[in-house]
Design an enzyme around this catalytic site. Structure first.
Site, PDB file in Angstrom:
ATOM      1  N   LYS A  66       0.844  -1.210   0.000  1.00  0.00           N
ATOM      2  CA  LYS A  66       0.000   0.000   0.000  1.00  0.00           C
ATOM      3  C   LYS A  66       0.873   1.252   0.000  1.00  0.00           C
ATOM      4  O   LYS A  66       0.636   2.200  -0.760  1.00  0.00           O
ATOM      5  CB  LYS A  66      -0.928  -0.010   1.228  1.00  0.00           C
ATOM      6  CG  LYS A  66      -2.020  -1.068   1.158  1.00  0.00           C
ATOM      7  CD  LYS A  66      -2.784  -1.210   2.474  1.00  0.00           C
ATOM      8  CE  LYS A  66      -3.807  -2.346   2.387  1.00  0.00           C
ATOM      9  NZ  LYS A  66      -4.513  -2.598   3.660  1.00  0.00           N
ATOM     10  N   GLN A 110      -4.287  -0.989   9.896  1.00  0.00           N
ATOM     11  CA  GLN A 110      -4.280  -2.338   9.345  1.00  0.00           C
ATOM     12  C   GLN A 110      -4.885  -3.329  10.335  1.00  0.00           C
ATOM     13  O   GLN A 110      -4.567  -3.329  11.527  1.00  0.00           O
ATOM     14  CB  GLN A 110      -2.847  -2.752   8.974  1.00  0.00           C
ATOM     15  CG  GLN A 110      -2.739  -4.066   8.234  1.00  0.00           C
ATOM     16  CD  GLN A 110      -3.389  -4.074   6.845  1.00  0.00           C
ATOM     17  OE1 GLN A 110      -3.567  -3.028   6.225  1.00  0.00           O
ATOM     18  NE2 GLN A 110      -3.756  -5.237   6.369  1.00  0.00           N
ATOM     19  N   ASP A 136     -10.835   3.251   4.334  1.00  0.00           N
ATOM     20  CA  ASP A 136     -11.188   1.828   4.361  1.00  0.00           C
ATOM     21  C   ASP A 136     -12.700   1.623   4.270  1.00  0.00           C
ATOM     22  O   ASP A 136     -13.160   0.508   4.018  1.00  0.00           O
ATOM     23  CB  ASP A 136     -10.719   1.192   5.679  1.00  0.00           C
ATOM     24  CG  ASP A 136      -9.440   0.382   5.529  1.00  0.00           C
ATOM     25  OD1 ASP A 136      -9.217  -0.178   4.448  1.00  0.00           O
ATOM     26  OD2 ASP A 136      -8.690   0.304   6.519  1.00  0.00           O
TER      27      ASP A 136
END
Ligand code: GUN
Length: 321
Positions: A66, A110, A136
Site C-alpha cells: 500500500k 491495518q 477503508d
C-alpha cells in the site's frame, strides 16, 4: 459500453482469466490527472497515514504494498508503528493525531490488531477514525451510507471487485450472486454493492447448510473465506463468474501437491520458495467456471488501486469543504 458478457464455460474448457493487474493499472492511471489537479489546488499531495500495530507477516506485506503504491502515485505517505505489546490507547492516540492533521486525507489502521489489545480494540479504533478520512470505509458513517446506497467511501476490496466486473462487461443486474463469507471488510459490503446493482444476493457462512448446493445457484460467486482451495468444482455452476478474494500463504507441500498437476508452474514456484500464495478457490474450478480471477494477480491489486482512489476522493472532498 462493452457488450454484456454473461459467461458460457464448458467443462474441459478453461475459464477466461479476469486480469486484476491490468484493471488496477487502468484505475490508477485514471487518478493521475486528479492527483495533479489536487496538488495544484492544495499546494500539497494527497496524504495517507497507515497505522500498523505489531508485525503480523501478512499485514507487513499488505502495508508495504500500500505504501509503495501510494508513493508511486506521488502521494504523501506515513507509516506509524505501534509495538505488538502496545496498548489500544497507543493506537487511539495515533489515530487522534492523524485526525487532526491537515496534510493527512486518509487514515488506515491495518487489521487485525494484536490480540493482546482486547476483543473490542478494532471497534474502538474504527469509532475514532474521522469519517472524512475513512479510506477503508469501515466507520459506522461509511457503512450506513453504503447500506442506504448514498455516495461515500466504500471498502476497497469489494469496490475493486465491482470495478472489475463492470469494466469486464459482466452483467450484474438480475443475476444470482452468492457471497461466501460475512466479514465487515469483504462479505457484507460485497453483498450490499451487488444488491445495489440489482443482483439477487445470498450470503453464506460457516453455518450455511449444503454450502456447495447454495453456491451452485450463483451466476456470480464471490469466495471470501480465507481458507485455501476451499471452493471446489462442485460449488460452481458451469459458466459462472468466480471471484477469488482469498490470499492464503501455504507451506504444506502435500497440500500444494494435491491442488496442482505435476507439470504446473505453480508447483515449481513452490519448490523454489517453500511457500505459495493460494486463493480460496481450488485450481480445478478453472475447468468449470466461465470466468475466474487468478491468485495472485486478481483481486489483490484491485484492493490497492481502490485504496488509492478512496484517498484521492477523500482529499478532493476535504479540499471542497
Ligand atoms: N486487513 C485485511 N484487509 C484489510 C483492509 O482492506 N483494510 C485494513 N485496514 N486492514 C485489512
Amino acid at each position: 459500453m462493452p457488450a454484456r458478457w454473461v459467461g458460457r464455460g464448458v467443462k474441459g474448457i478453461a475459464a477466461r482469466m479476469l486480469d486484476g493487474t491490468a484493471t488496477a493499472a487502468a484505475i490508477r492511471g485514471e487518478l493521475h490527472g486528479r492527483i495533479a489537479a489536487f496538488r495544484a489546488r492544495a499546494g500539497r499531495p494527497p496524504g495517507l497515514g497507515i497505522v500498523l500495530a505489531g508485525s503480523d507477516p501478512g499485514s507487513e506485506i499488505y502495508v508495504r504494498n500500500k505504501l509503495k503504491t501510494a508513493a508511486e502515485e506521488g502521494m504523501h505517505t506515513e507509516l506509524i508503528r505501534v509495538p505488538a505489546d502496545g496498548h489500544v490507547d497507543d493506537v487511539l492516540a495515533t489515530v487522534a493525531a492523524l485526525n487532526g492533521r491537515d496534510d493527512i486525507d486518509g487514515i488506515l489502521v491495518q487489521s487485525p490488531l494484536p490480540e493482546g489489545m482486547g476483543a473490542d480494540a478494532e471497534t474502538q479504533v474504527i469509532d475514532l477514525i474521522g469519517p472524512a478520512k475513512d479510506v477503508d470505509g469501515f466507520t459506522p458513517v461509511s457503512v450506513g451510507r453504503l447500506v442506504q446506497n448514498r455516495p461515500g467511501l466504500v471498502p476497497c476490496t469489494p469496490a475493486g471487485v465491482i470495478e472489475l466486473l463492470e469494466r469486464e462487461g459482466i452483467a450484474i443486474s438480475g443475476r444470482r450472486a452468492v457471497v461466501i463469507g460475512r466479514s465487515d471488510i469483504v462479505g457484507k459490503p460485497m453483498a450490499m454493492l451487488l444488491l445495489h446493482r440489482h443482483a439477487t444476493v445470498t450470503i453464506c457462512h460457516s453455518r450455511t447448510q449444503d454450502l456447495p448446493a447454495v453456491a451452485r445457484t450463483a451466476d456470480i460467486l464471490v469466495a471470501a473465506i480465507g481458507r485455501p482451495a476451499f471452493v471446489t468444482p462442485d460449488f460452481v455452476k458451469p459458466g459462472a463468474v468466480v471471484i477469488d478474494v482469498g490470499i492464503n500463504p501455504v507451506s504444506d507441500a502435500a497440500l500444494v501437491r494435491s491442488w496442482f498437476p505435476p507439470d504446473s508452474p505453480r508447483l515449481a514456484a513452490f519448490a523454489k520458495r517453500g511457500t505459495l500464495t493460494v486463493g480460496d478457490v481450488h485450481p480445478a474450478v478453472a475447468e468449470v467456471a466461465g470466468a475466474l480471477t487468478p491468485v495472485p494477480g486478481g483481486v489483490g491489486p484491485l484492493t490497492i488501486a481502490m485504496l488509492m482512489a478512496n484517498t484521492v476522493r477523500a482529499a478532493e472532498l476535504r479540499l471542497a469543504l
